[in-house]
Design a protein around this motif. Sequence first.
Motif, mmCIF file in Angstrom:
data_model
loop_
_atom_site.group_PDB
_atom_site.id
_atom_site.type_symbol
_atom_site.label_atom_id
_atom_site.label_comp_id
_atom_site.label_asym_id
_atom_site.label_seq_id
_atom_site.Cartn_x
_atom_site.Cartn_y
_atom_site.Cartn_z
ATOM 1 N N VAL A 177 -9.417 10.073 5.777
ATOM 2 C CA VAL A 177 -10.309 11.221 5.856
ATOM 3 C C VAL A 177 -9.977 12.095 4.659
ATOM 4 C CG1 VAL A 177 -10.960 13.243 7.216
ATOM 5 C CG2 VAL A 177 -10.387 11.090 8.374
ATOM 6 N N TYR A 178 -10.949 12.335 3.810
ATOM 7 C CA TYR A 178 -10.672 13.076 2.585
ATOM 8 C C TYR A 178 -11.947 13.634 1.975
ATOM 9 C CZ TYR A 178 -11.941 8.618 0.355
ATOM 10 O OH TYR A 178 -12.582 7.469 -0.025
ATOM 11 N N PRO A 198 -4.240 19.705 -0.905
ATOM 12 C CA PRO A 198 -5.426 19.829 -0.103
ATOM 13 C C PRO A 198 -6.724 19.915 -0.861
ATOM 14 C CG PRO A 198 -3.714 21.250 0.686
ATOM 15 C CD PRO A 198 -3.191 20.543 -0.513
ATOM 16 N N LEU A 199 -7.612 19.174 -0.432
ATOM 17 C CA LEU A 199 -9.024 19.261 -0.518
ATOM 18 C C LEU A 199 -9.808 19.101 -1.774
ATOM 19 C CD1 LEU A 199 -10.334 19.170 1.855
ATOM 20 C CD2 LEU A 199 -10.069 21.436 2.208
ATOM 21 N N SER A 230 -11.028 15.256 -8.262
ATOM 22 C CA SER A 230 -9.973 15.869 -7.452
ATOM 23 C C SER A 230 -10.096 15.330 -6.039
ATOM 24 C CB SER A 230 -10.130 17.387 -7.431
ATOM 25 O OG SER A 230 -9.987 17.920 -8.727
ATOM 26 N N VAL A 231 -9.069 14.596 -5.605
ATOM 27 C CA VAL A 231 -9.066 13.990 -4.281
ATOM 28 C C VAL A 231 -8.150 14.806 -3.379
ATOM 29 C CG1 VAL A 231 -8.497 11.915 -2.948
ATOM 30 C CG2 VAL A 231 -9.498 11.697 -5.234
ATOM 31 N N ASN A 232 -8.670 15.203 -2.235
ATOM 32 C CA ASN A 232 -7.878 15.894 -1.231
ATOM 33 C C ASN A 232 -7.806 15.010 0.000
ATOM 34 O OD1 ASN A 232 -6.493 17.828 0.267
ATOM 35 N ND2 ASN A 232 -8.398 18.595 1.114
ATOM 36 N N LEU A 233 -6.690 14.331 0.141
ATOM 37 C CA LEU A 233 -6.486 13.391 1.228
ATOM 38 C C LEU A 233 -5.946 14.153 2.434
ATOM 39 C CD1 LEU A 233 -6.800 10.325 1.507
ATOM 40 C CD2 LEU A 233 -4.451 10.090 0.754
ATOM 41 N N VAL A 234 -6.776 14.320 3.459
ATOM 42 C CA VAL A 234 -6.356 14.993 4.678
ATOM 43 C C VAL A 234 -5.394 14.076 5.437
ATOM 44 C CG1 VAL A 234 -7.138 15.971 6.879
ATOM 45 C CG2 VAL A 234 -8.483 16.318 4.793
ATOM 46 N N HIS A 235 -5.796 12.815 5.567
ATOM 47 C CA HIS A 235 -4.961 11.800 6.215
ATOM 48 C C HIS A 235 -5.417 10.441 5.697
ATOM 49 C CE1 HIS A 235 -2.539 9.820 9.248
ATOM 50 N NE2 HIS A 235 -3.572 9.052 9.509
ATOM 51 N N GLY A 236 -4.490 9.693 5.107
ATOM 52 C CA GLY A 236 -4.883 8.377 4.635
ATOM 53 C C GLY A 236 -3.959 7.816 3.594
ATOM 54 N N MET A 281 0.848 -1.153 0.000
ATOM 55 C CA MET A 281 0.000 0.000 0.000
ATOM 56 C C MET A 281 0.896 1.218 0.000
ATOM 57 S SD MET A 281 -3.244 1.035 2.389
ATOM 58 C CE MET A 281 -3.449 -0.618 2.871
ATOM 59 N N ARG A 282 0.557 2.208 -0.807
ATOM 60 C CA ARG A 282 1.331 3.426 -0.925
ATOM 61 C C ARG A 282 0.636 4.512 -0.141
ATOM 62 N NH1 ARG A 282 1.356 5.872 -6.770
ATOM 63 N NH2 ARG A 282 -0.765 6.276 -6.174
ATOM 64 N N ARG A 283 1.369 5.205 0.712
ATOM 65 C CA ARG A 283 0.808 6.338 1.452
ATOM 66 C C ARG A 283 1.031 7.566 0.592
ATOM 67 N NH1 ARG A 283 -1.160 7.698 6.071
ATOM 68 N NH2 ARG A 283 -0.779 5.803 7.188
ATOM 69 N N THR A 284 -0.042 8.295 0.348
ATOM 70 C CA THR A 284 0.020 9.469 -0.506
ATOM 71 C C THR A 284 -0.707 10.609 0.177
ATOM 72 O OG1 THR A 284 -0.112 8.032 -2.423
ATOM 73 C CG2 THR A 284 -0.552 10.355 -2.790
#
Length: 173
Positions: A145-146, A8-9, A157-163, A1-4
């Motif tokens: 959380v995104y 923002p948002l 458009s994906v804004n990954l806050v944490h994940g 799994m890749r952490r990316t």
Amino acid sequence: MRRTVLAPLALAAVLMGVQPASAAPAGAGTGAGWDPAPSAPWDIGAGLRCDFPIHGEPVIDKVMRLVLDTYPDGTARRVVYKGDLVVRVTNTQTGAFYDADASGSAMVEHRTDGSQFWAVHGPVLAGVGEGGGNLPRGLYIIDGVYTMDISSGGYKSVNLVHGTTDDLCARID
């Protein structure tokens, strides 16, 4: 799994150009509380998400939806989705498969121009076509959380806050 961590948002989980696994037509439901939101099986040709053709089919589907707000014509404006969803994603050339947990919860705002805004907690299955989002072409489980903003033209458009993002094409190649 890749952490990316993505700029923002903005969120959206409109599944690979196929509806997000837990999406149901705007305006569906009784308006009297939580309604089932079943996912249909889907097929996507080689090169559209993965380099090979893929098939997706729910093996567990207990997703429910609650319409929070409607437009004057009765179509859904804001909808909440929750429940267990596991989708078997299969490389139809080789038979390799992966059971993807897409059991996140989301609040989806359906806009009048056809665009959508998703606020998500947990894993959701999302596909992105070539040039169709701020993630590379592929099929992903996005977990955390995104937000996802899906334009009326389908750009995600994906804004990954944490994940994390998990590339399902790599899992079944």
